[in-house]
Scaffold this active site. Sequence first.
Site, short mmCIF file in Angstrom:
data_model
loop_
_atom_site.label_atom_id
_atom_site.label_comp_id
_atom_site.label_asym_id
_atom_site.label_seq_id
_atom_site.Cartn_x
_atom_site.Cartn_y
_atom_site.Cartn_z
N CYS A 125 6.73 -3.54 -8.27
CA CYS A 125 5.34 -3.79 -8.66
C CYS A 125 5.16 -5.04 -9.52
O CYS A 125 4.05 -5.53 -9.68
CB CYS A 125 4.77 -2.58 -9.40
SG CYS A 125 4.74 -1.07 -8.40
N HIS A 267 -1.33 -4.60 -13.80
CA HIS A 267 -0.91 -3.93 -12.56
C HIS A 267 -1.67 -2.62 -12.41
O HIS A 267 -1.69 -1.79 -13.34
CB HIS A 267 0.59 -3.68 -12.60
CG HIS A 267 1.07 -2.72 -11.56
ND1 HIS A 267 0.72 -2.84 -10.23
CD2 HIS A 267 1.86 -1.62 -11.66
CE1 HIS A 267 1.27 -1.84 -9.56
NE2 HIS A 267 1.97 -1.09 -10.40
N ASN A 297 -2.57 2.19 -6.19
CA ASN A 297 -1.45 1.34 -6.59
C ASN A 297 -0.89 0.68 -5.33
O ASN A 297 -0.27 1.33 -4.49
CB ASN A 297 -0.38 2.19 -7.27
CG ASN A 297 0.81 1.38 -7.75
OD1 ASN A 297 1.00 0.23 -7.37
ND2 ASN A 297 1.63 1.98 -8.60
#
Length: 368
Positions: A125, A267, A297
């Site tokens: 990520c 994020h 996500n």
Amino acid sequence: MTPRTVQTAPADGRATVVCGIGACLPPQVRSNADVAHDGALATSDAWIRSRTGIAHRRWAAAGTATGDLATAAGRAALESAAGARADMLLLATTTPDRRCPATAPEVARRLGLGTIAAFDLAAVCSGFVYAMTVATGLVRSGLCDRPLVIGAETYSTIVDPQDRDTAVVFGDGAGAVLLRAGDRGEPGEVIAWDLGADGSGSDLISITAGGSSTPATETTPPRDHRYLRMRGREVYAHAVRRMTESSRTALRRADWEPSVLGAFIGHQANQRILDTVGDRLGVAPRHRYGNIRDVGNTAAASVPLALADTAARDLVRPGTPTLLTAFGGGLTWGSIALTWPAARPRANSPRQDRQQRKEDPWTLSTTT
């Protein structure tokens, strides 16, 4: 306080500037109820929203690969920069089209970029922030002039539909930025950054099977080893700590106080994490931007998709002090201080025909 810079362009004045922004989201929308039903999960829309802030996510259709999304987002970023041509391509992804070779060279071919350098970067990520930082260094050193940086993922292919810790969280998508050599003080200038990693937490977010330590065999590995696994509570604590510390380091290197920030994009993993990091940094809620509610996500695609979404809604003035931060498996983390770019984002939709990947030119329908 008026922001100053202390670690910006080198002595010759060569800076790195964001000049194009692109995005691609697959059209299939999956609600919380859809995900819970398909995986027979003991959960509900209310439970997922309250713990993650996610209401929907996008999933790629069967036959649509990470490279399809990456190509669409990369083309959109080039279109955003008035059709500029990239001279290097960095693709951040955890879900490449194949274990070998890398996906980036094929994406470059499909974009008509010829034989430019192209490579994948794996930092889960944090991948886009890592790739954008690497690209910035390459521009400043003179090794390239216009690198295209893409974050693209199809996590729907590696998530266990029966695992509540991951099935309700992840989605698919791609985001991209085109960087160029520019002048100090331009909107979109990358000012400072921070990167870090801690391998002692490598088992907190992982897929056990398929690598050289646990090779794939003729016998299918157990379910727990085939899919992404995440130890959520431990990841939460690490994410808050590392993104907060990294953000402070990047701000210090830019010689900015948190109070000067007009835009903060973290994020898009969990709304609680984003709120906690923003509070600890002292960033006013009105300056925090994201799209986790609608896309979930998207791992390495998360930060550029949120950047594109915010820019598309014209919510931030070019030149505004901005902070990007991310945390991912590895463990990895990173932050970038930049000024908000003047580029207008473009969005493309992926073609779902596998045969189209072998054809040139690779055409896409475009929306704005």
